[in-house]
Scaffold this motif. Structure first.
Motif, PDB file in Angstrom:
ATOM      1  N   CYS A 101       0.978  -0.983   0.076  1.00 34.38           N
ATOM      2  CA  CYS A 101       0.254   0.132  -0.436  1.00 34.38           C
ATOM      3  C   CYS A 101       0.549   1.397   0.126  1.00 34.38           C
ATOM      4  O   CYS A 101       2.139   0.780  -0.046  1.00 34.38           O
ATOM      5  CB  CYS A 101      -0.647   0.059   1.206  1.00 34.38           C
ATOM      6  SG  CYS A 101      -0.094   0.865   2.808  1.00 34.38           S
ATOM      7  N   CYS A 148      -0.437  -1.611   9.509  1.00 35.05           N
ATOM      8  CA  CYS A 148      -1.890  -2.945   9.129  1.00 35.05           C
ATOM      9  C   CYS A 148      -1.985  -3.584  10.468  1.00 35.05           C
ATOM     10  O   CYS A 148      -3.073  -4.358  11.268  1.00 35.05           O
ATOM     11  CB  CYS A 148      -2.110  -3.364   8.227  1.00 35.05           C
ATOM     12  SG  CYS A 148      -0.708  -4.191   7.502  1.00 35.05           S
ATOM     13  N   CYS A 208      -5.614  -3.244   9.450  1.00 38.48           N
ATOM     14  CA  CYS A 208      -6.069  -2.230   8.518  1.00 38.48           C
ATOM     15  C   CYS A 208      -4.841  -0.671   8.579  1.00 38.48           C
ATOM     16  O   CYS A 208      -4.452  -0.682   9.009  1.00 38.48           O
ATOM     17  CB  CYS A 208      -7.417  -1.245   9.323  1.00 38.48           C
ATOM     18  SG  CYS A 208      -8.716  -0.456   8.261  1.00 38.48           S
ATOM     19  N   CYS A 253     -13.713   4.619  12.646  1.00 34.42           N
ATOM     20  CA  CYS A 253     -14.061   3.378  12.178  1.00 34.42           C
ATOM     21  C   CYS A 253     -14.901   2.678  13.117  1.00 34.42           C
ATOM     22  O   CYS A 253     -15.591   2.530  14.697  1.00 34.42           O
ATOM     23  CB  CYS A 253     -12.846   2.686  12.817  1.00 34.42           C
ATOM     24  SG  CYS A 253     -13.045   1.125  12.172  1.00 34.42           S
ATOM     25  N   SER A 287     -11.706  -4.559  12.743  1.00 37.36           N
ATOM     26  CA  SER A 287     -10.279  -3.644  11.602  1.00 37.36           C
ATOM     27  C   SER A 287      -9.098  -3.939  13.169  1.00 37.36           C
ATOM     28  O   SER A 287      -7.605  -3.640  12.702  1.00 37.36           O
ATOM     29  CB  SER A 287     -10.749  -2.447  11.418  1.00 37.36           C
ATOM     30  OG  SER A 287     -10.615  -1.709  12.774  1.00 37.36           O
ATOM     31  N   THR A 339     -14.599  -8.636   3.601  1.00 37.21           N
ATOM     32  CA  THR A 339     -15.293  -7.679   5.053  1.00 37.21           C
ATOM     33  C   THR A 339     -15.073  -7.598   6.335  1.00 37.21           C
ATOM     34  O   THR A 339     -13.942  -8.006   6.695  1.00 37.21           O
ATOM     35  CB  THR A 339     -16.747  -7.286   4.624  1.00 37.21           C
ATOM     36  OG1 THR A 339     -17.639  -5.841   5.045  1.00 37.21           O
ATOM     37  CG2 THR A 339     -17.445  -8.580   5.134  1.00 37.21           C
ATOM     38  N   ASN A 367     -12.960  -6.212   8.388  1.00 38.32           N
ATOM     39  CA  ASN A 367     -11.671  -5.259   7.911  1.00 38.32           C
ATOM     40  C   ASN A 367     -10.475  -5.096   6.542  1.00 38.32           C
ATOM     41  O   ASN A 367     -11.573  -5.935   5.686  1.00 38.32           O
ATOM     42  CB  ASN A 367     -10.406  -5.999   9.091  1.00 38.32           C
ATOM     43  CG  ASN A 367     -10.111  -7.539   8.294  1.00 38.32           C
ATOM     44  OD1 ASN A 367     -10.539  -7.833   7.830  1.00 38.32           O
ATOM     45  ND2 ASN A 367      -8.840  -7.710   8.287  1.00 38.32           N
ATOM     46  N   ASP A 368     -10.078  -4.392   6.418  1.00 39.99           N
ATOM     47  CA  ASP A 368      -9.708  -3.964   4.715  1.00 39.99           C
ATOM     48  C   ASP A 368      -9.012  -5.609   4.008  1.00 39.99           C
ATOM     49  O   ASP A 368      -8.182  -5.534   4.217  1.00 39.99           O
ATOM     50  CB  ASP A 368      -8.983  -3.242   4.275  1.00 39.99           C
ATOM     51  CG  ASP A 368      -9.477  -2.230   2.791  1.00 39.99           C
ATOM     52  OD1 ASP A 368      -9.259  -3.153   2.313  1.00 39.99           O
ATOM     53  OD2 ASP A 368      -9.990  -1.309   3.184  1.00 39.99           O
ATOM     54  N   THR A 419     -13.853  -2.321   0.191  1.00 43.83           N
ATOM     55  CA  THR A 419     -12.679  -1.268   0.982  1.00 43.83           C
ATOM     56  C   THR A 419     -12.609  -0.299   0.875  1.00 43.83           C
ATOM     57  O   THR A 419     -13.238  -0.007   0.209  1.00 43.83           O
ATOM     58  CB  THR A 419     -11.648  -2.698  -0.055  1.00 43.83           C
ATOM     59  OG1 THR A 419     -10.463  -2.191  -0.274  1.00 43.83           O
ATOM     60  CG2 THR A 419     -11.653  -2.293  -1.844  1.00 43.83           C
ATOM     61  N   ALA A 420     -11.340   0.165   1.285  1.00 41.58           N
ATOM     62  CA  ALA A 420     -10.977   1.483   1.601  1.00 41.58           C
ATOM     63  C   ALA A 420      -9.982   1.973  -0.006  1.00 41.58           C
ATOM     64  O   ALA A 420     -10.256   3.125  -0.256  1.00 41.58           O
ATOM     65  CB  ALA A 420     -10.394   2.141   2.459  1.00 41.58           C
ATOM     66  N   VAL A 459     -16.202   0.453  -2.906  1.00 45.93           N
ATOM     67  CA  VAL A 459     -14.450   1.426  -2.395  1.00 45.93           C
ATOM     68  C   VAL A 459     -15.521   2.402  -1.493  1.00 45.93           C
ATOM     69  O   VAL A 459     -16.229   2.589  -1.137  1.00 45.93           O
ATOM     70  CB  VAL A 459     -14.200   1.897  -3.129  1.00 45.93           C
ATOM     71  CG1 VAL A 459     -13.224   2.341  -2.743  1.00 45.93           C
ATOM     72  CG2 VAL A 459     -13.526   0.402  -4.141  1.00 45.93           C
ATOM     73  N   ASP A 460     -15.040   2.850   0.106  1.00 44.14           N
ATOM     74  CA  ASP A 460     -15.109   3.366   0.628  1.00 44.14           C
ATOM     75  C   ASP A 460     -14.120   4.852  -0.157  1.00 44.14           C
ATOM     76  O   ASP A 460     -12.980   4.554  -0.123  1.00 44.14           O
ATOM     77  CB  ASP A 460     -14.484   3.679   1.805  1.00 44.14           C
ATOM     78  CG  ASP A 460     -15.737   2.616   2.676  1.00 44.14           C
ATOM     79  OD1 ASP A 460     -16.672   2.524   2.028  1.00 44.14           O
ATOM     80  OD2 ASP A 460     -14.889   1.752   3.888  1.00 44.14           O
TER      81      ASP A 460
END
Length: 355
Positions: A32, A46, A94, A101, A107, A137, A139-140, A166-167, A187-188
């Motif tokens: 990421c 994370c 996460c 959250c 998460s 889902t 958590n991401d 997911t974010a 997607v958030d």
């Protein structure tokens, strides 16, 4: 889960895919945008990845912290096999640090209670529970991407679809491999402000926009977007208008957008719940900018949860919360004017990519 699957312990030292060695002796995670640099024994931001010897390993592989059969509408996905069941699960950890959250007990539960589940066990459980899909889902799934990809492969072998909730905070290289394994994603889009992402999520906006554009233009993944509206943070008309203009220009008018209500939680307890009127106003802004399918969530709003024909306006799918009360679609078409509705439905091909 069947006993045979439960008795097979996944490896707690599953080698991660995306990392490189640095000249200073640390290992750099490439999953990421954070690009955590890890010395021996350190975990990434994370919490799901750690350095062990000469590699980064995924400690969360095969270790699930929650398993439930949900309506697909709860993800929320309104145009992906509406009314079907999804086997939902997550792990722990996460790669964002959202102060608001609403699922932080899972998460952030790194090192908490978990159940072992190999990918084939998840796939067979989905089949036995008559679930059309498996949803990553709670958590991401980005933080357990290797495991999610393996589960997705096992699901495809049995005809089960997979959904990423997911974010979208993922690097370019991992983004391609991760979403190539998915059938749908929600997607958030947490805000349309980099300052919000930095202050409220310990992240940045642009990688999320890049993920959304990648999914929309480079994959066949069915995409829907969710924005949690927080009073006095990301609910101004000016920000929503900018977001809607970018949305139509980049993603097109056929990607559904869900505006959902905030309730005080985790580290943001000093804000009121989102008024229904704020959600309704956001919905009207998005529709006025040309987005055809806009929904409200976390509130009872029959109009904001209904899927309507983009041509004649007829109500085609009526919902009460996450329950489909009526589905009048004929394949993917309105029974009145025969116009196509964008989505992935049981009896017709998706119209998602036509705009």
């Amino acid at each position: 889960m069947n006993d045979a699957g439960a008795n097979v312990r996944p490896s707690a030292r599953h080698r991660a895919l995306w990392w490189v060695s640095r000249s200073d002796g640390r290992l750099e995670c490439l999953l990421c945008p954070r690009r955590c640099k890890l010395a021996e024994g350190q975990r990434g931001f994370c919490g799901a990845r750690r350095r062990e010897g000469g590699a980064i390993v995924l400690a969360a592989y095969g270790r699930i912290s929650g398993l439930c059969v949900d309506p697909i509408e709860k993800k929320p996905l309104y145009h992906f096999h509406p009314g079907s069941r999804a086997l939902s699960f997550g792990t722990a950890g996460c790669n964002l640090g959202c102060r608001f959250c609403q699922n932080w007990r899972l998460s952030r539960a790194v090192g908490g209670t978990a159940v072992d589940a190999l990918p084939e066990v998840i796939a067979s459980t989905a089949r036995s529970e008559a679930c059309r899909s498996v949803a990553f889902t709670y958590n991401d799934p980005v933080v357990f991407a290797e495991y999610a990809i393996d589960v997705a492969r096992a699901c495809r072998a049995t005809g089960v679809k997979t959904v990423a909730v997911t974010a979208g905070y993922i690097s370019g290289k991992a983004r391609f491999e991760f979403f190539s394994a998915m059938d749908a994603a929600n997607v958030d889009l947490k805000a349309f402000s980099d300052a919000f992402y930095r202050r409220m999520c310990a992240g940045r906006l642009q990688p999320v926009l890049d993920t959304l554009e990648h999914i929309r233009k480079e994959t066949n993944v069915w995409l829907e977007v969710t924005t949690l509206l927080i009073p006095r943070e990301n609910d101004s008309r000016e920000e929503l208008e900018r977001a809607a203009d970018w949305f139509v220009r980049t993603l097109g008018p056929d990607v559904p957008w869900h505006f959902t209500a905030f309730h005080p939680d985790y580290r943001l307890l000093d804000r009121d719940r989102t008024p229904v009127g704020t959600l309704a106003a956001a919905r009207e802004i998005a529709r006025a900018r040309g987005i055809r399918y806009v929904y409200t969530g976390n509130v009872r709003d029959s109009g904001g949860s209904a899927t309507c024909c983009p041509s004649c306006g007829a109500v085609l799918i009526r919902r009460d919360a996450f329950t489909v009360l009526e589905n009048r679609l004929v394949g993917n078409c309105c029974p009145i004017c025969r116009s196509a509705v964008a989505g992935v439905f049981d009896e017709a091909p998706s119209m998602h990519r036509t705009f």
